[in-house]
Design an enzyme around this catalytic site. Sequence first.
Site, short mmCIF file in Angstrom:
data_model
loop_
_atom_site.label_atom_id
_atom_site.label_comp_id
_atom_site.label_asym_id
_atom_site.label_seq_id
_atom_site.Cartn_x
_atom_site.Cartn_y
_atom_site.Cartn_z
N TYR A 166 -5.64 -10.36 -5.58
CA TYR A 166 -5.32 -10.41 -7.01
C TYR A 166 -3.97 -11.09 -7.29
CZ TYR A 166 -4.40 -8.57 -11.73
OH TYR A 166 -4.11 -8.43 -13.06
N LYS A 170 -3.03 -14.42 -9.81
CA LYS A 170 -2.20 -14.22 -10.99
C LYS A 170 -0.93 -15.06 -10.91
CE LYS A 170 -4.47 -11.50 -13.72
NZ LYS A 170 -4.87 -11.95 -15.07
#
Length: 494
Positions: A166, A170
Amino acid sequence: MGFWGRNSFEADKKHILVTGGSQGLGKAIAKELVLRGANVTIVARTVTKLQEAVAELSDSKIHEDQQVSFESVDLTSYESVHSMIERLPFCPDHVVHCAGSCIPGFFTELDPSVFEKQMRQNYLASVYVCHAAIRRMKEISPSYSRRILLVGSLLSSLPIIGYSAYSPVKAAVRNLADSLRQECILYDIEVSVYLPSTILSPGYEQENTLKPELVLQMEGMDSVQTCEEAASHCMTGLDRGDFLIANESTGHLMKNHCRNSSPHDNPILEYLFALVSLLAWPFYRRKLDSLVYQYALEKGYRQPSSSRNSWIFTLLLTFTQLTIFYLSLNCLIENPYRMLRNTFPIWFIMQTLQIYIQSPRPPLTPKRLLAGAASMLIGSLLISFILVAFGAPLLHDFHLTYFCALTLSVFTVYPLASTLAFNTEQWQRFLTLKSFNVIGSMQLRSWGPIIGAWFGAFPIPLDWDRPWQAWPITIVIGAFLGYAFAAIVGEILQ
């Protein structure tokens, strides 16, 4: 445009596209926009959730002709995204891209398909929405400022264990915002990126079911906000015209710690945040690393390892202690009890520093310090009994015996108890001289005073009638010489 040319964010009567607007932060931001009089179109995949969200948002309208609608779209398909934006009856004035997902887990335990899925849902979806929206928005040049907001994450600036699928995507979203910010000057479109920390949302609740125990433990130290609170912070940043927007103190610190070439929104305050983060981050990082290390030991992922970069400090501290002992030598001969009593706090503080620097992670904590100190006191009693068993005074001059034992304990039991705690396996390895690869020179520094004290006892019964033969002067001298010799040899071997 940042500090030198920021534009206000106008929402009233504007057409705003909000992806991920059916729930969580996206819906909370959409509600803020509706309350400001905006015509809002929310985008997501599940029709039932979209319908429920539109009904809820419609209750917040402030104009009779205000429109709240939805589009059901797969944002991971560029064809679907492009088709949706092209068929809108209006050109978006602002775009808020809040859609995305998070799948936590340890890197090696995640299936490779998870990384591909996270890339599609978080980064490529951002690319597709921005690409299709900008291509349409650049065709007109209104008199008011327009804005594209990408919702990233604090984890793009503060990546931690459990988010390897993740955090990188991002970070890519944030870099995309950096690139688009400059390119969109061509079309008079502002770009901002929001880096929120932990938010209580349906997605967060689902993530918690997947997170390893360690990640939950680390996140327990974080502040948590509701979607409404996070949306309010986001709107405040948009109103100021900020490029990088955060929702709490850690976010403000880390966005400035990792600002790179991003424009400054408030240079004076942000330089202050950058300075604070520069000073504080090494300690916070060490704390996080320590939690990971302790978890690894508890779960059997690895064996303890010693610090390999503290030899200069160890030798410097050893030299300092030896110097203090040398300067106190006359006092030791004249009044052993007073010398041992007065110097004990010095040895305790220096050994505490030594433990903090060299012991295997996690570093010294109040709990570990108390456990080590308690073990030191218990150890001093045991050492006292051992000394008495070998002929030390039991009734007469027992105070000398005890402070001699306490001094030995602070150099042997205290560092070992603080480092090895109650790990019986490691204590067995220490007692069998097999733990050098675990605690390095600390093993030799613990044996050194014991062996030195043993040799120091030899002159006591000799009929030389010297002042320094009195109990327990030679034992203390031998212990310190043994400690210094072991410290030097230990660092050389390590």
